[in-house]
Every structure is written in C-alpha cells, then in structure tokens.
Design a protein around this motif. Structure first.
Motif, PDB file in Angstrom:
ATOM      1  N   ALA A   1       1.534   6.941  -6.582  1.00 45.92           N
ATOM      2  CA  ALA A   1       0.359   7.787  -6.795  1.00 45.92           C
ATOM      3  C   ALA A   1       0.629   9.225  -6.393  1.00 45.92           C
ATOM      4  N   ASP A   2       1.470   9.409  -5.392  1.00 45.29           N
ATOM      5  CA  ASP A   2       1.815  10.755  -4.955  1.00 45.29           C
ATOM      6  C   ASP A   2       2.706  11.454  -5.970  1.00 45.29           C
TER       7      ASP A   2
ATOM      8  N   ALA B   1       0.829  -1.208   0.000  1.00 44.21           N
ATOM      9  CA  ALA B   1       0.000   0.000   0.000  1.00 44.21           C
ATOM     10  C   ALA B   1       0.864   1.258   0.000  1.00 44.21           C
ATOM     11  N   HIS B   2       1.940   1.242   0.757  1.00 41.63           N
ATOM     12  CA  HIS B   2       2.839   2.396   0.803  1.00 41.63           C
ATOM     13  C   HIS B   2       3.576   2.584  -0.519  1.00 41.63           C
TER      14      HIS B   2
ATOM     15  N   PHE C   1      -3.126   8.585   6.672  1.00 37.73           N
ATOM     16  CA  PHE C   1      -3.154   7.429   5.774  1.00 37.73           C
ATOM     17  C   PHE C   1      -2.886   6.147   6.540  1.00 37.73           C
TER      18      PHE C   1
ATOM     19  N   SER D   1      -7.218   8.936  -0.862  1.00 35.89           N
ATOM     20  CA  SER D   1      -6.435   9.654   0.144  1.00 35.89           C
ATOM     21  C   SER D   1      -5.525  10.674  -0.516  1.00 35.89           C
ATOM     22  N   GLN D   2      -4.909  10.264  -1.626  1.00 33.91           N
ATOM     23  CA  GLN D   2      -3.999  11.167  -2.319  1.00 33.91           C
ATOM     24  C   GLN D   2      -4.729  12.393  -2.862  1.00 33.91           C
TER      25      GLN D   2
ATOM     26  N   ARG E   1       1.128   4.086  -2.852  1.00 37.02           N
ATOM     27  CA  ARG E   1       0.890   5.472  -2.442  1.00 37.02           C
ATOM     28  C   ARG E   1       2.020   6.388  -2.909  1.00 37.02           C
ATOM     29  N   ARG E   2       3.259   5.918  -2.805  1.00 35.31           N
ATOM     30  CA  ARG E   2       4.393   6.737  -3.244  1.00 35.31           C
ATOM     31  C   ARG E   2       4.308   7.035  -4.735  1.00 35.31           C
TER      32      ARG E   2
ATOM     33  N   THR F   1      -6.369   4.288  -1.394  1.00 36.76           N
ATOM     34  CA  THR F   1      -5.057   4.907  -1.602  1.00 36.76           C
ATOM     35  C   THR F   1      -5.156   6.114  -2.518  1.00 36.76           C
TER      36      THR F   1
ATOM     37  N   ASP G   1       0.550  11.574   6.255  1.00 38.68           N
ATOM     38  CA  ASP G   1       1.099  10.234   6.487  1.00 38.68           C
ATOM     39  C   ASP G   1       0.429   9.548   7.670  1.00 38.68           C
TER      40      ASP G   1
END
Length: 221
Positions: free
Chosen positions: A98-99, A91-92, A202, A153-154, A95-96, A150, A199
């Motif tokens: 997607a960020d 997931a992290h 999330f 959240s972004q 997320r990275r 995910t 962070d």
C-alpha cells in the motif's frame, strides 16, 4: 533539389504488460479518476482501439492493475508461533504494498472486478482469524477493519508528510504554548506530538487492534 528522406515513426510494441504498467503509473500519478482506456492509450501514443486485443475494456484494465499490485505482496507462510505473529507479518506485507502503490491499492480494494485477485490474501487473513478463535461473520468484519486501518494509516501518513513539508518553523515550540490556550494534554509531550514516526505509530495501533481481536475471541469462548 534532393528529396528529403521520410522520417521514421517509432511505433510502440503493445503488450498487456506494457499497458498495465502504464495504467499503474497513470493511477499513481493522477488518481483513479484519471483511469480510462483513452487516457492509457494517450500515455502510450496509441488509440484505445489499438489496445483492445490485449486489454478489451476498463474492467480488464482494473483487473490487470490488481494482478500487478497484489503480485508484489509477499504473502507470509503460516507461523508456528501463533496467529498473532502471522497477522502482524501479513499486515506489514499489506502495508508495504500500500505504501508503494497507495492509489492503485485504494482502487483495488473497492472494486468488485479486482476482488478475485485478492482472494488468496483474504483467505490467509480469514485463516488467521479462525486460528485466533473468531467464529461466524466476525472474521470477515475483522479482515475489513484491518484493511481499513492499514490503508487509512497510509493515507494519514501521506497527509502528515505533506503538512510537515509545508510547515515553516518548529512545530514543537508552538505546541509548548498550548496549555495556556486551553489544551493541557497536548502540551504535556510537545516533542512526541510534533514528531512523525509512521512505523512506530502503525505498530502501536496494530498491537491495539490485535489485542482487541484476542479479547473478542476469548469472550466468545
């Protein structure tokens, strides 16, 4: 009168990599609706036809974007300490990426053309669901829900950053007066309500999500 020397015209050397990178930059700057062969060609100073030998159509362009974006995702190796640690790490990683490429990622996850590129990630997520004890169609639904969480959240974080940048004054002071206005629960923790720690937020939501998956799997036993 001496003749003027002809001006040299700089010609871009087209490659698939250059075209795809240009498309990624265009989508991140202007959004998925701006993506077209003509628009990417205009960014490069060439016609759409000049790119056809490298990228034949828009579908191939989207696939190239998917390959580029998903290629930046560090897919974690299976963890010996359980499915939950692996799911957390996956997931992290998602997320990275997607960020870093929010608009491209949003385009990739809803486009059937890009689906085969993400199969490795989906398979890893489904494997984690199986390790958690989920069966039937539930793993597929869990993976979709996790991706939605995910990406959602972004997008929420991007919106909050914009609001906080535009907000003048101290939001905490305003929240302290909410109890008198009929919002007693929001007035209990004004500083925590006003602060923006993406962070921590999330991770809190992710742990709730993983706990729900665990409970679901136990109930199915």
């Amino acid at each position: 009168m001496p003749k003027r020397a002809p001006e040299r015209v700089m010609r871009v050397v087209l490659t698939r990599e250059l075209i795809v990178h240009t498309a990624v930059d265009l989508v991140e700057r202007e959004g998925a609706k701006a993506l077209s062969m003509r628009a990417v060609g205009a960014e490069l100073g060439v016609t759409a036809m000049a790119m056809y030998n490298h990228v034949p159509n828009k579908e191939a362009l989207v696939r190239g974007i998917a390959e580029y974006v998903m290629g930046t995702l560090d897919l974690p190796e299976p963890k010996p300490d359980g499915w939950r640690a692996g799911a957390r790490e996956l997931a992290h990683a998602f997320r990275r990426t997607a960020d870093e490429y929010p608009r491209c990622m949003a385009l990739v996850v809803v486009n059937k053309t890009a689906l085969p590129v993400g199969l490795r990630v989906i398979e890893r997520a489904l494997d984690l669901c199986a390790a958690a004890g989920l069966t039937g169609v539930e793993p597929v639904r869990v993976v979709r829900a996790l991706m939605a969480y995910t990406l959602g959240s972004q997008l929420r974080e991007a919106g909050l950053k914009r609001i906080l940048r535009e907000k003048e004054g101290d939001l905490t002071d305003e929240l302290r007066h909410l109890e008198a206005a009929g919002f007693p629960h929001m007035a209990v923790h004004p500083a925590e309500t006003a602060e923006h720690d993406p962070d921590a937020s999330f991770d809190f939501g992710l742990e709730l999500f993983l706990s729900a998956v665990e409970m679901r799997a136990r109930r199915a036993d």
